[in-house]
Design an enzyme around this catalytic site. Structure first.
Site, PDB file in Angstrom:
ATOM      1  CD  GLU A 173     -26.025  16.985 -49.938  1.00  0.00           C
ATOM      2  OE1 GLU A 173     -26.925  17.369 -50.821  1.00  0.00           O
ATOM      3  OE2 GLU A 173     -24.839  16.690 -50.365  1.00  0.00           O
TER       4      GLU A 173
ATOM      5  CE  LYS B  16     -28.294  18.798 -57.643  1.00  0.00           C
ATOM      6  NZ  LYS B  16     -27.632  18.152 -58.658  1.00  0.00           N
TER       7      LYS B  16
ATOM      8  CB  VAL C 258     -21.549  20.264 -51.709  1.00  0.00           C
ATOM      9  CG1 VAL C 258     -20.227  20.783 -51.241  1.00  0.00           C
ATOM     10  CG2 VAL C 258     -21.789  18.882 -51.607  1.00  0.00           C
TER      11      VAL C 258
ATOM     12  CG  ASP D 193     -21.291  19.723 -66.167  1.00  0.00           C
ATOM     13  OD1 ASP D 193     -21.341  20.472 -65.135  1.00  0.00           O
ATOM     14  OD2 ASP D 193     -22.006  18.928 -66.520  1.00  0.00           O
TER      15      ASP D 193
ATOM     16  CB  SER E 132     -19.645  20.481 -59.126  1.00  0.00           C
ATOM     17  OG  SER E 132     -20.352  20.810 -58.296  1.00  0.00           O
ATOM     18  CB  SER E 133     -21.115  25.911 -58.272  1.00  0.00           C
ATOM     19  OG  SER E 133     -21.721  25.109 -57.600  1.00  0.00           O
ATOM     20  CG  ASP E 134     -20.630  20.993 -55.178  1.00  0.00           C
ATOM     21  OD1 ASP E 134     -21.525  21.824 -54.860  1.00  0.00           O
ATOM     22  OD2 ASP E 134     -20.870  19.799 -54.893  1.00  0.00           O
TER      23      ASP E 134
ATOM     24  CE  LYS F  23     -23.214  12.050 -55.766  1.00  0.00           C
ATOM     25  NZ  LYS F  23     -22.820  13.529 -55.033  1.00  0.00           N
TER      26      LYS F  23
END
Length: 327
Positions: free
Chosen positions: A52, A114, A134, A166, A168-170, A187
């Site tokens: 990435e 981003k 990602v 919230d 993540s779309s990851d 993380k």
């Protein structure tokens, strides 16, 4: 380098809705720029590792980001694979960057957008520069047939997500993209138990490398049992099947850098409090937290971040080579 008009927005967003998946994939590939080295490796069935670019633009300052990007690519090459750093430059998705492109991306830093998967059509249509997260990297890697993707840590379910939603779309990208993602877990700024539950819902296979516990990015242990364990790259390669979902391969940070985990966790808690107080949310939250943790730890967290990315590149390259030998 090719450039595209604003019609690229409609082309990218409607292709898969109006033509067959095979036709869509071929047409989408015509919109990207693949480096000669990556193209040759893919055509000849050699190992390729996707990387990435958000970690370059938003993860660390210049010129340290450029030096780290070059070192990570070198590790991939030294272990028998071809690196394919992915980014969008002047609206053109690039799969495999040359030295000039890496330099440009690194020097532009946070002025580069981003770019998650949802942002790709806009960045392409406006001929902007985009650093892939990602989810966006998974999209482009899958498009050209890359099977292995190395990153630092994936996004996940944020703390207090029951109030903010919230997530993540990851995670959803992993659920629909059959690629092996090698990371140091998620993380520690995130809610790790909820992230693992969400990955299960998305049918993402999760395995820890030489550990029974899921790693927490800066530390080897998260307190969460890993759903599965793999003890060698060959073990992973042999178990990979034709699935529609991805596989998350969680590699613990090297022991010599894990010792600072308690210091980093304390700084993380403080940074989380500051983020809430300053109302930092959305895709600005993770860069804010990582930068603040680096400040609070006097650079210790950044050194650990670089070390784990390099270690992931080592393991990921070995997996990519093992996979290429199965064909």
């Amino acid at each position: 380098m090719a450039s595209y008009s604003s019609s690229s927005l409609s082309r990218l967003s409607t292709l898969q809705n109006h033509i067959s998946p095979l036709e869509a994939n071929n047409k989408l590939r015509s919109l990207v720029k693949i480096s000669p080295q990556v193209s040759d490796a893919i055509s000849n069935g050699r190992a390729v590792v996707a990387l990435e670019s958000t970690i370059i633009s938003h993860g660390m300052p210049y010129p340290q980001n450029l030096q780290t990007a070059k070192e990570v690519e070198s590790i991939v090459r030294e272990n028998g694979a071809v690196p394919a750093t992915i980014a969008i430059l002047n609206g053109v998705p690039c799969i495999g960057l040359n030295e000039e492109e890496l330099e440009r991306l690194a020097s532009l830093g946070k002025s580069v957008q981003k770019t998650a998967g949802r942002d790709i059509p806009h960045v392409v249509a406006t001929r902007a520069n985009g650093a892939t997260t990602v989810s966006a990297t998974l999209f482009f890697a899958s498009m050209v047939g890359i099977q292995v993707f190395v990153t630092g840590g994936i996004g996940g379910v944020h703390r207090h997500a029951n109030h903010t939603m919230d997530i993540s779309s990851d995670l959803t990208a992993l659920g629909r993209t059959p690629i092996a993602v090698i990371s140091a877990g998620v993380k520690s700024i995130l809610d790790i138990p909820k992230t693992l539950e969400y990955l299960e819902t998305q049918e993402v296979y999760v395995a820890a490398y030489k550990s029974d516990e899921f790693p927490a990015f800066f530390t080897e242990k998260s307190g969460c049992k890993a759903p599965s364990r793999v003890d060698s790259p060959e073990d992973y390669a042999n178990m990979k099947l034709n699935r529609k979902a991805g596989i998350l391969f969680a590699v613990p940070i090297p022991k010599q850098h894990s010792a600072a985990g308690n210091l980093i966790e304390s700084a993380t808690q403080r940074a989380l409090t500051e983020a809430r107080e300053q109302n930092v949310t959305g895709n600005a939250e993770t860069p804010f937290l990582l930068a603040r943790v680096n400040e609070l730890t006097g650079g210790t967290s950044l050194a650990a971040n670089i070390a784990l990315v390099k270690n992931n590149a080592l393991i990921g390259s070995q997996i990519a080579v093992a996979l290429s030998q199965l064909v």
